[in-house]
Design an enzyme around this catalytic site. Structure first.
Site, PDB file in Angstrom:
ATOM      1  N   VAL A  37       3.985   9.146   7.457  1.00  0.00           N
ATOM      2  CA  VAL A  37       5.287   8.919   6.822  1.00  0.00           C
ATOM      3  C   VAL A  37       6.102   7.964   7.689  1.00  0.00           C
ATOM      4  CG1 VAL A  37       5.243  11.185   5.730  1.00  0.00           C
ATOM      5  CG2 VAL A  37       6.462  10.893   7.901  1.00  0.00           C
ATOM      6  N   LYS A  50      -1.223   1.058  21.347  1.00  0.00           N
ATOM      7  CA  LYS A  50      -0.858   0.360  20.097  1.00  0.00           C
ATOM      8  C   LYS A  50       0.386  -0.502  20.321  1.00  0.00           C
ATOM      9  CE  LYS A  50      -0.294  -0.907  15.824  1.00  0.00           C
ATOM     10  NZ  LYS A  50       0.583  -0.316  14.878  1.00  0.00           N
ATOM     11  N   HIS A 108      -0.665  -3.549  22.137  1.00  0.00           N
ATOM     12  CA  HIS A 108      -1.355  -4.391  21.146  1.00  0.00           C
ATOM     13  C   HIS A 108      -0.331  -5.233  20.369  1.00  0.00           C
ATOM     14  CE1 HIS A 108      -2.349  -5.136  16.926  1.00  0.00           C
ATOM     15  NE2 HIS A 108      -3.577  -5.353  17.310  1.00  0.00           N
ATOM     16  N   ASN A 109       0.706  -4.603  19.908  1.00  0.00           N
ATOM     17  CA  ASN A 109       1.714  -5.337  19.129  1.00  0.00           C
ATOM     18  C   ASN A 109       2.441  -6.367  19.983  1.00  0.00           C
ATOM     19  OD1 ASN A 109       0.907  -3.447  17.244  1.00  0.00           O
ATOM     20  ND2 ASN A 109       2.946  -3.222  16.381  1.00  0.00           N
ATOM     21  N   ASN A 138       2.095  14.502  -0.769  1.00  0.00           N
ATOM     22  CA  ASN A 138       3.217  13.584  -0.555  1.00  0.00           C
ATOM     23  C   ASN A 138       4.479  14.303  -0.998  1.00  0.00           C
ATOM     24  OD1 ASN A 138       3.903  10.659   0.122  1.00  0.00           O
ATOM     25  ND2 ASN A 138       4.986  10.952  -1.808  1.00  0.00           N
ATOM     26  N   ARG A 139       5.598  14.021  -0.298  1.00  0.00           N
ATOM     27  CA  ARG A 139       6.854  14.686  -0.648  1.00  0.00           C
ATOM     28  C   ARG A 139       7.115  14.594  -2.149  1.00  0.00           C
ATOM     29  NH1 ARG A 139      12.301  12.272   1.863  1.00  0.00           N
ATOM     30  NH2 ARG A 139      11.447  10.447   0.788  1.00  0.00           N
ATOM     31  N   GLU A 176       0.258  -9.230  20.251  1.00  0.00           N
ATOM     32  CA  GLU A 176       0.314  -9.925  18.950  1.00  0.00           C
ATOM     33  C   GLU A 176       1.526 -10.882  18.902  1.00  0.00           C
ATOM     34  OE1 GLU A 176       0.032  -7.106  15.617  1.00  0.00           O
ATOM     35  OE2 GLU A 176       1.657  -8.214  14.648  1.00  0.00           O
ATOM     36  N   ARG A 187      19.649 -10.728  50.020  1.00  0.00           N
ATOM     37  CA  ARG A 187      19.961  -9.311  49.789  1.00  0.00           C
ATOM     38  C   ARG A 187      20.378  -8.645  51.091  1.00  0.00           C
ATOM     39  NH1 ARG A 187      15.893  -6.282  48.525  1.00  0.00           N
ATOM     40  NH2 ARG A 187      17.080  -4.759  47.310  1.00  0.00           N
ATOM     41  N   SER A 240      -3.989   0.005  13.567  1.00  0.00           N
ATOM     42  CA  SER A 240      -3.629  -1.395  13.337  1.00  0.00           C
ATOM     43  C   SER A 240      -4.530  -2.001  12.277  1.00  0.00           C
ATOM     44  CB  SER A 240      -3.752  -2.205  14.623  1.00  0.00           C
ATOM     45  OG  SER A 240      -3.447  -3.558  14.341  1.00  0.00           O
ATOM     46  N   GLY A 241      -3.966  -2.948  11.556  1.00  0.00           N
ATOM     47  CA  GLY A 241      -4.755  -3.638  10.532  1.00  0.00           C
ATOM     48  C   GLY A 241      -4.014  -3.691   9.221  1.00  0.00           C
TER      49      GLY A 241
HETATM   50  P1  NDP Z   1       6.665   4.016   4.807  1.00  0.00           P
HETATM   51  O1  NDP Z   1       6.905   3.796   6.233  1.00  0.00           O
HETATM   52  O2  NDP Z   1       7.322   3.134   3.822  1.00  0.00           O
HETATM   53  O3  NDP Z   1       6.999   5.542   4.472  1.00  0.00           O
HETATM   54  C1  NDP Z   1       6.927   6.044   3.160  1.00  0.00           C
HETATM   55  C2  NDP Z   1       6.325   7.414   3.155  1.00  0.00           C
HETATM   56  O4  NDP Z   1       7.094   8.309   3.982  1.00  0.00           O
HETATM   57  C3  NDP Z   1       6.313   8.015   1.762  1.00  0.00           C
HETATM   58  O5  NDP Z   1       5.126   8.760   1.628  1.00  0.00           O
HETATM   59  C4  NDP Z   1       7.551   8.896   1.785  1.00  0.00           C
HETATM   60  O6  NDP Z   1       7.508   9.948   0.860  1.00  0.00           O
HETATM   61  C5  NDP Z   1       7.452   9.439   3.196  1.00  0.00           C
HETATM   62  N1  NDP Z   1       8.705  10.002   3.696  1.00  0.00           N
HETATM   63  C6  NDP Z   1       9.805   9.324   4.071  1.00  0.00           C
HETATM   64  N2  NDP Z   1      10.758  10.182   4.495  1.00  0.00           N
HETATM   65  C7  NDP Z   1      10.241  11.425   4.364  1.00  0.00           C
HETATM   66  C8  NDP Z   1      10.743  12.723   4.649  1.00  0.00           C
HETATM   67  N3  NDP Z   1      11.951  12.903   5.169  1.00  0.00           N
HETATM   68  N4  NDP Z   1       9.938  13.776   4.398  1.00  0.00           N
HETATM   69  C9  NDP Z   1       8.705  13.598   3.896  1.00  0.00           C
HETATM   70  N5  NDP Z   1       8.181  12.396   3.611  1.00  0.00           N
HETATM   71  C10 NDP Z   1       8.941  11.324   3.853  1.00  0.00           C
HETATM   72  O7  NDP Z   1       5.077   3.990   4.518  1.00  0.00           O
HETATM   73  P2  NDP Z   1       3.912   3.068   5.052  1.00  0.00           P
HETATM   74  O8  NDP Z   1       2.696   3.545   4.355  1.00  0.00           O
HETATM   75  O9  NDP Z   1       4.254   1.624   5.009  1.00  0.00           O
HETATM   76  O10 NDP Z   1       3.795   3.432   6.599  1.00  0.00           O
HETATM   77  C11 NDP Z   1       3.558   4.746   7.045  1.00  0.00           C
HETATM   78  C12 NDP Z   1       3.574   4.769   8.546  1.00  0.00           C
HETATM   79  O11 NDP Z   1       2.560   3.915   9.034  1.00  0.00           O
HETATM   80  C13 NDP Z   1       4.867   4.291   9.187  1.00  0.00           C
HETATM   81  O12 NDP Z   1       5.132   5.033  10.339  1.00  0.00           O
HETATM   82  C14 NDP Z   1       4.557   2.862   9.557  1.00  0.00           C
HETATM   83  O13 NDP Z   1       5.361   2.396  10.609  1.00  0.00           O
HETATM   84  C15 NDP Z   1       3.096   2.986   9.946  1.00  0.00           C
HETATM   85  N6  NDP Z   1       2.303   1.785   9.872  1.00  0.00           N
HETATM   86  C16 NDP Z   1       2.484   0.900   8.869  1.00  0.00           C
HETATM   87  C17 NDP Z   1       1.725  -0.246   8.792  1.00  0.00           C
HETATM   88  C18 NDP Z   1       1.920  -1.180   7.664  1.00  0.00           C
HETATM   89  O14 NDP Z   1       1.305  -2.265   7.697  1.00  0.00           O
HETATM   90  N7  NDP Z   1       2.711  -0.834   6.662  1.00  0.00           N
HETATM   91  C19 NDP Z   1       0.701  -0.552   9.799  1.00  0.00           C
HETATM   92  C20 NDP Z   1       0.520   0.477  10.755  1.00  0.00           C
HETATM   93  C21 NDP Z   1       1.315   1.578  10.789  1.00  0.00           C
HETATM   94  P3  NDP Z   1       8.091   9.737  -0.640  1.00  0.00           P
HETATM   95  O15 NDP Z   1       7.010   9.059  -1.399  1.00  0.00           O
HETATM   96  O16 NDP Z   1       8.363  11.107  -1.114  1.00  0.00           O
HETATM   97  O17 NDP Z   1       9.319   8.885  -0.506  1.00  0.00           O
END
Ligand code: NDP
Length: 474
Positions: free
Chosen positions: A74, A182, A185-186, A32-33, A189, A444, A128-129
């Site tokens: 991310v 996907k 799907h949304n 993770n970053r 939904e 038309r 999804s989920g």
């Molecule tokens: P977020 O969308 O909140 O993203 C946070 C993560 O992204 C952290 O690990 C953060 O790192 C990282 N990040 C953000 N910017 C950068 C960058 N510039 N470089 C590197 N890392 C970066 O997390 P979620 O877990 O909620 O979702 C992840 C993905 O999954 C998204 O695309 C979301 O749309 C998708 N998704 C989410 C669902 C949900 O229910 N939440 C369901 C299905 C898909 P750091 O910790 O360093 O900030």
């Protein structure tokens, strides 16, 4: 030997996906970053399986067996591109980058081309989920190459939700196919939720029933054809009493929000010329709910509401149930038409029966109903519309009188049913022998010489409207 798969991006989704993989016996590299998230995952859940944490992206990549498989989880959009740009120089030909975030399929198509040019596989994957699904078994919709699926498939199929022993994961098709599906799907939904909300509004208005009573009705419905996750949680939400002692649903501000995937679905359907009216109405209904000033002004200008008390409670409840089922069939028929149109446009060869199958578990629209959709497309892969598959044709046939009564009564009572009524209009338009589109063609041709075709002979024609009204053949 290195880790079998890696996850970079360990917020809720990535963290739970990584744990799910580890719990199923896969060795999972972590990154993770900000390294705190990685450390926390290992500290809190390190005993759930084999994790290989790294603080730098280079160490993370080096900890993977080849060909490497890296899941990027991310924030969608710019952050996903930034992470891919960092990853690519560290990878070797044949390695696989999997984007499990909520990307737009156009972005996925762009990224797939860019990585393919570098000898890498890019696999846009719909997941999804939500948070719980990611940990306990999501519905997984991978796109990308067949070769990449050979490596990812066994892992994804093992961590996905399982229904009747069948994993809710299938290789949907090349490049953006997974993210496209996907997206649809949304959209479905959105339609499902709007239809449920309208059914609730109808029951509440027509019966003057309390949310708790309506919760019971939904609970009963959930033991029949409508059985689904969304109906189940509807009963749960409606039965909930807030700390103030009021029904929870009455203390929530009535403005629905959206993250934008419904909008993507409607935009794509407009591009492809597919009338997904149920999904579009659902998306617009959310927008409308947010226009507070207009709602206040209109309520003030038009305060009168006709009263409504239905004559027979049980008949009305059954009418609403049948109307809900019929409208839902329309929304799904439209969604699957959209999948088919995307598949044809982009050359994806998507198997709609397989898509229905992987939506049976793990995802938000999971429902008993999807088994019937799978059967319909398995029996007839070129089905022109789901509405005519035997099971659905019967459900609609049985429901039509109820559907008409509910929509008509609601209109008389001033209760808005945009999704119920537009679904009924879609059904009636599809089955009508002649549509007024003929008049539109005439208009038309009249103002723009756009020409028309005739029912009695081939070719295109134009009438000299401003002249002697003779007809020219084109
Ligand atoms: P977020 O969308 O909140 O993203 C946070 C993560 O992204 C952290 O690990 C953060 O790192 C990282 N990040 C953000 N910017 C950068 C960058 N510039 N470089 C590197 N890392 C970066 O997390 P979620 O877990 O909620 O979702 C992840 C993905 O999954 C998204 O695309 C979301 O749309 C998708 N998704 C989410 C669902 C949900 O229910 N939440 C369901 C299905 C898909 P750091 O910790 O360093 O900030």
């Amino acid at each position: 030997t290195g880790a079998q798969i890696g996850v970079t991006g360990l917020a809720v989704m990535g963290r739970n996906l990584a744990r799910n993989l580890a719990r199923h016996g896969f060795t999972v590299a972590l990154h993770n970053r900000s390294p705190e998230r990685t450390r926390r995952l290992v500290a809190e859940h390190g005993d759930e399986g084999t994790f290989v944490p790294s603080e730098s992206l280079a160490d993370f990549v080096n900890s993977l067996e080849r060909p490497r498989a890296v899941i990027v989880m991310v924030k969608a959009g710019g952050p996903t591109d930034a992470v891919i740009d960092e990853l690519v120089p560290l990878l070797d030909a044949g390695d696989i980058v999997v984007d499990c975030g909520n990307a737009h399929f156009d972005d996925t198509r762009r990224r797939e081309v860019a990585l393919r040019e570098q000898g890498l596989h890019f696999v846009g994957t719909g997941v999804s989920g939500g948070e719980e699904g990611a940990l306990l078994g999501p519905s997984i919709m991978p796109g990308g190459s067949t070769e990449s699926y050979a490596k990812l498939g066994p892992m994804f199929e093992s961590i996905a939700a399982q229904v009747d022993g069948v994993p809710c994961c299938v290789h949907v098709g090349p490049d953006g196919a997974g993210h496209f599906v996907k997206m649809v799907h949304n959209g479905i939904e959105y339609a499902d939720m709007q239809l449920i909300a309208e059914a609730y509004d109808l029951l509440r208005s027509g019966l003057s029933a309390s949310p708790a009573e309506i919760a019971e009705i939904f609970r009963t419905w959930n033991s029949g054809e409508l059985e689904s996750f969304l109906i189940e949680i509807t009963a749960d939400v409606l039965a909930h009493t807030d700390a103030t002692g009021q029904p929870f649903v009455d203390v929530v501000l009535d403005r629905a929000e959206q993250k934008g995937t419904g909008r993507w679905t409607v935009q794509s359907a407009l591009d492809l010329g597919i009338p997904i009216t149920g999904i579009a109405e659902a998306t617009f209904a959310r927008s409308l709910s947010g226009h507070a000033d207009q709602r206040t002004a209109a309520a003030r200008a038009f305060p009168d509401t006709p009263g409504w008390q239905v004559a027979d409670r049980d008949v009305f409840v059954e009418d609403v149930r049948k109307a809900l089922l019929a409208s839902k069939i329309v929304a799904y028929a439209q969604g699957f038409d959209h999948v088919q149109a995307g598949s044809q446009e982009y050359g994806w060869q998507i198997d709609r029966g397989a898509v229905a199958s992987i939506w049976r578990g793990g995802c938000i629209i999971r429902a008993r109903f999807l088994d019937r959709i799978r059967e319909a497309y398995d029996d007839q892969p070129d089905l022109p519309t789901l509405l005519v598959a035997p099971y659905f044709a019967k459900a609609i046939g049985d429901g039509v009188p109820s559907w008409r009564r509910v929509v008509a009564d609601a209109a008389r009572a001033g209760v808005p049913t945009p999704a119920f009524s537009s679904s009924l209009a879609y059904f009636d338009a599809l089955r009508r022998d002649r549509l007024p589109a003929a008049l539109i063609q005439g208009l038309r041709d009249n103002f723009g010489a756009h020409t028309y075709q005739r029912v009695d002979r081939p070719g295109s024609f134009h009438t000299l409207w401003a002249g002697d009204r003779s007809e020219l053949a084109g």
